[in-house]
Design an enzyme around this catalytic site. Structure first.
Site, PDB file in Angstrom:
ATOM      1  N   GLU A 118      -5.280   3.500   6.413  1.00 56.60           N
ATOM      2  CA  GLU A 118      -4.925   3.306   5.017  1.00 56.60           C
ATOM      3  C   GLU A 118      -5.554   4.403   4.165  1.00 56.60           C
ATOM      4  OE1 GLU A 118      -5.646   1.002   1.138  1.00 56.60           O
ATOM      5  OE2 GLU A 118      -6.532  -0.058   2.819  1.00 56.60           O
ATOM      6  N   ARG A 139       0.837  -1.217   0.000  1.00 55.56           N
ATOM      7  CA  ARG A 139       0.000   0.000   0.000  1.00 55.56           C
ATOM      8  C   ARG A 139       0.869   1.263   0.000  1.00 55.56           C
ATOM      9  NH1 ARG A 139      -3.039  -3.713  -0.654  1.00 55.56           N
ATOM     10  NH2 ARG A 139      -5.160  -3.918   0.136  1.00 55.56           N
ATOM     11  N   SER A 178     -10.745  -1.251   3.250  1.00 51.23           N
ATOM     12  CA  SER A 178      -9.991  -1.349   4.503  1.00 51.23           C
ATOM     13  C   SER A 178      -9.660   0.058   4.991  1.00 51.23           C
ATOM     14  CB  SER A 178      -8.672  -2.090   4.279  1.00 51.23           C
ATOM     15  OG  SER A 178      -8.912  -3.368   3.756  1.00 51.23           O
TER      16      SER A 178
HETATM   17  N1  EPU Z   1     -10.183 -11.445  10.143  1.00 51.39           N
HETATM   18  C1  EPU Z   1     -10.888 -11.635  11.312  1.00 51.39           C
HETATM   19  N2  EPU Z   1     -11.943 -10.803  11.568  1.00 51.39           N
HETATM   20  C2  EPU Z   1     -12.306  -9.806  10.712  1.00 51.39           C
HETATM   21  C3  EPU Z   1     -11.567  -9.612   9.531  1.00 51.39           C
HETATM   22  C4  EPU Z   1     -10.501 -10.444   9.277  1.00 51.39           C
HETATM   23  O1  EPU Z   1     -10.585 -12.533  12.108  1.00 51.39           O
HETATM   24  O2  EPU Z   1     -13.270  -9.112  11.029  1.00 51.39           O
HETATM   25  C5  EPU Z   1      -9.102 -12.372   9.817  1.00 51.39           C
HETATM   26  C6  EPU Z   1      -9.521 -13.276   8.650  1.00 51.39           C
HETATM   27  O3  EPU Z   1     -10.189 -14.424   9.102  1.00 51.39           O
HETATM   28  C7  EPU Z   1      -8.214 -13.618   8.004  1.00 51.39           C
HETATM   29  C8  EPU Z   1      -7.378 -12.371   8.248  1.00 51.39           C
HETATM   30  O4  EPU Z   1      -7.981 -11.660   9.315  1.00 51.39           O
HETATM   31  O5  EPU Z   1      -7.601 -14.700   8.632  1.00 51.39           O
HETATM   32  C9  EPU Z   1      -7.273 -11.478   7.015  1.00 51.39           C
HETATM   33  O6  EPU Z   1      -8.574 -11.109   6.574  1.00 51.39           O
HETATM   34  P1  EPU Z   1      -8.899 -10.891   5.008  1.00 51.39           P
HETATM   35  O7  EPU Z   1      -8.463 -12.074   4.214  1.00 51.39           O
HETATM   36  O8  EPU Z   1     -10.337 -10.501   4.914  1.00 51.39           O
HETATM   37  O9  EPU Z   1      -7.956  -9.735   4.556  1.00 51.39           O
HETATM   38  P2  EPU Z   1      -7.439  -8.396   5.252  1.00 51.39           P
HETATM   39  O10 EPU Z   1      -6.019  -8.571   5.631  1.00 51.39           O
HETATM   40  O11 EPU Z   1      -8.379  -7.977   6.324  1.00 51.39           O
HETATM   41  C10 EPU Z   1      -6.506  -7.409   3.046  1.00 51.39           C
HETATM   42  C11 EPU Z   1      -6.611  -6.147   2.259  1.00 51.39           C
HETATM   43  C12 EPU Z   1      -7.915  -6.105   1.491  1.00 51.39           C
HETATM   44  C13 EPU Z   1      -7.972  -7.310   0.564  1.00 51.39           C
HETATM   45  C14 EPU Z   1      -7.838  -8.584   1.414  1.00 51.39           C
HETATM   46  C15 EPU Z   1      -7.736  -9.837   0.564  1.00 51.39           C
HETATM   47  C16 EPU Z   1      -5.338  -4.490   3.474  1.00 51.39           C
HETATM   48  C17 EPU Z   1      -5.365  -3.261   4.309  1.00 51.39           C
HETATM   49  N3  EPU Z   1      -6.517  -5.001   3.143  1.00 51.39           N
HETATM   50  O12 EPU Z   1      -7.539  -7.380   4.028  1.00 51.39           O
HETATM   51  O13 EPU Z   1      -7.916  -4.946   0.694  1.00 51.39           O
HETATM   52  O14 EPU Z   1      -9.179  -7.359  -0.166  1.00 51.39           O
HETATM   53  O15 EPU Z   1      -6.617  -8.526   2.184  1.00 51.39           O
HETATM   54  O16 EPU Z   1      -6.509  -9.868  -0.069  1.00 51.39           O
HETATM   55  O17 EPU Z   1      -4.258  -4.968   3.134  1.00 51.39           O
HETATM   56  C18 EPU Z   1      -8.520  -2.633   0.787  1.00 51.39           C
HETATM   57  O18 EPU Z   1      -7.314  -2.373   0.773  1.00 51.39           O
HETATM   58  O19 EPU Z   1      -9.387  -1.734   0.802  1.00 51.39           O
HETATM   59  C19 EPU Z   1      -8.947  -4.024   0.806  1.00 51.39           C
HETATM   60  C20 EPU Z   1     -10.221  -4.361   0.929  1.00 51.39           C
END
Ligand code: EPU
Length: 336
Positions: free
Chosen positions: A332, A163, A235
């Site tokens: 972010e 990012r 995010s």
């Molecule tokens: N998780 C939880 N509770 C929640 C949310 C997440 O326990 O409420 C856990 C999930 O179970 C998982 C981990 O956290 O084990 C990661 O969650 P997720 O796969 O949903 O991805 P993220 O790290 O929360 C990032 C990006 C997203 C992107 C997803 C998928 C960032 C800041 N965000 O989210 O990007 O879609 O990975 O690759 O890096 C964005 O930047 O706007 C965005 C949506």
């Protein structure tokens, strides 16, 4: 051609849907328009407002917003299995993904359904499901405001990171992105190793461009609120990159804590969504703002929230995570 608006409401131009105004907004097609605009004099305050998907206006903007609207996608050259394409800044990112998938071109299918425009993709190096825009961007075409000229910045000079890019730092307020050049490939290269992607793809009969795009769209639609229905900016926080010693300590206390490798030696990325969730805030709301009930990394406008309310709520979330885990989570979203 330039189109100018004065004292314009931004509520339909930011995905959070906050009710702020801008003194002036100028839509432009290309670098020629920018040359015409800036040759009248550089306004004392200006910035680019692209799709408004990663921005939070906390007050009215007393300057000029510049919005790209050029929507051309132009194939440049084909060499072997590689296919180079020029994409104007105003192209909707997901229209570009659909365009590529329809032409059997690999490289951006995992980035399906990310809201926003192509010109904003390099700024925060959009990423999802193990892929980032930097994996396909070969150069970024910019209009340099101070020197009144167009130039190409090769990807190697864009300082892409998680990012991150040069456009958030040294080049902020100095250049305006007018187009990107990306390189796609005719050779299949599925990346299915993130979360539920593999399972969703198998359920659709195995990996093809179409099944991967469908799988990613289904996963996203299941977790992330549609900004057309519920104001949000994806995010709201970044996943923090933390010293391995701290991670080991937390892992001992919370063996299920999700972590991801990073390129920074001795450091690991932690899922901020998990931290917020485990701080007890998933689905929590106060006033007009809340933590989304299916993805805690996303803050939502429950209707009528001001930018000030959103930022106050975000500070509360940061503080709660700090108290619970001792970890700082940075925003972010671009706060104005
Ligand atoms: N998780 C939880 N509770 C929640 C949310 C997440 O326990 O409420 C856990 C999930 O179970 C998982 C981990 O956290 O084990 C990661 O969650 P997720 O796969 O949903 O991805 P993220 O790290 O929360 C990032 C990006 C997203 C992107 C997803 C998928 C960032 C800041 N965000 O989210 O990007 O879609 O990975 O690759 O890096 C964005 O930047 O706007 C965005 C949506």
């Amino acid at each position: 051609m330039i189109r100018e608006f004065s004292q314009i409401s931004l509520s339909r131009r930011n995905s959070f849907g906050v009710e702020q105004r801008a003194a002036r907004l100028v839509e432009f097609d290309d670098a020629q328009d920018l040359h015409t605009f800036f040759s009248r004099g550089i306004p004392s305050r200006w910035m680019v407002l692209s799709g408004g998907n990663n921005i939070l206006f906390t007050k009215d903007y007393e300057g000029t917003l510049l919005t790209p609207v050029g929507r051309g996608i132009t194939p440049l050259e084909e060499a072997g299995d590689k296919f180079r394409v020029r994409v104007e800044a105003g192209v909707e990112w997901d229209d570009l993904v659909a365009w590529a998938v329809n032409r059997d071109l690999w490289g951006i299918e995992n980035l399906s359904l990310i809201p926003g425009k192509a010109g904003a993709a390099p700024v925060q190096n959009i990423g999802a499901y193990g892929r980032e825009a930097s994996h396909v961007i070969r150069s970024v075409e910019v209009y340099d405001v101070e020197h009144d000229q167009c130039r190409m910045i090769p990807a190697a000079e864009c300082r892409f990171g998680y990012r991150e890019s040069i456009f958030k730092h040294e080049l902020k307020g100095r250049v305006i992105i007018t187009a990107i050049e990306i390189e796609l490939s005719h050779t299949p290269e599925p990346h299915l190793d993130y979360g539920d992607v593999q399972r969703e793809v198998e359920a659709r009969g195995g990996a093809s461009l179409r099944t991967i795009r469908e799988a990613i769209c289904t996963i996203r639609e299941g977790k992330l609120p549609d900004p057309k229905v519920t104001g949000n900016a994806g995010s709201f926080f970044k996943n923090p990159i933390v010293d391995d010693r701290v991670v080991e300590h937390l892992k001992a206390l919370h063996p299920d804590m999700p972590t991801y490798p990073t390129s920074l030696p001795g450091h690991t990325k932690i899922a901020a969504g998990w931290l917020i969730d485990r701080s007890g805030l998933k689905g929590y709301h106060a006033g007009h703002v809340g933590v989304h009930h299916r993805q805690a990394l996303v803050l939502v406008n429950l209707g009528g929230a001001t930018g000030g309310e959103v930022i106050a709520f975000a500070r509360f979330v940061q503080q709660r995570v700090k108290e619970t885990f001792g970890i700082d989570i940075a925003t972010e979203v671009n706060i104005i």
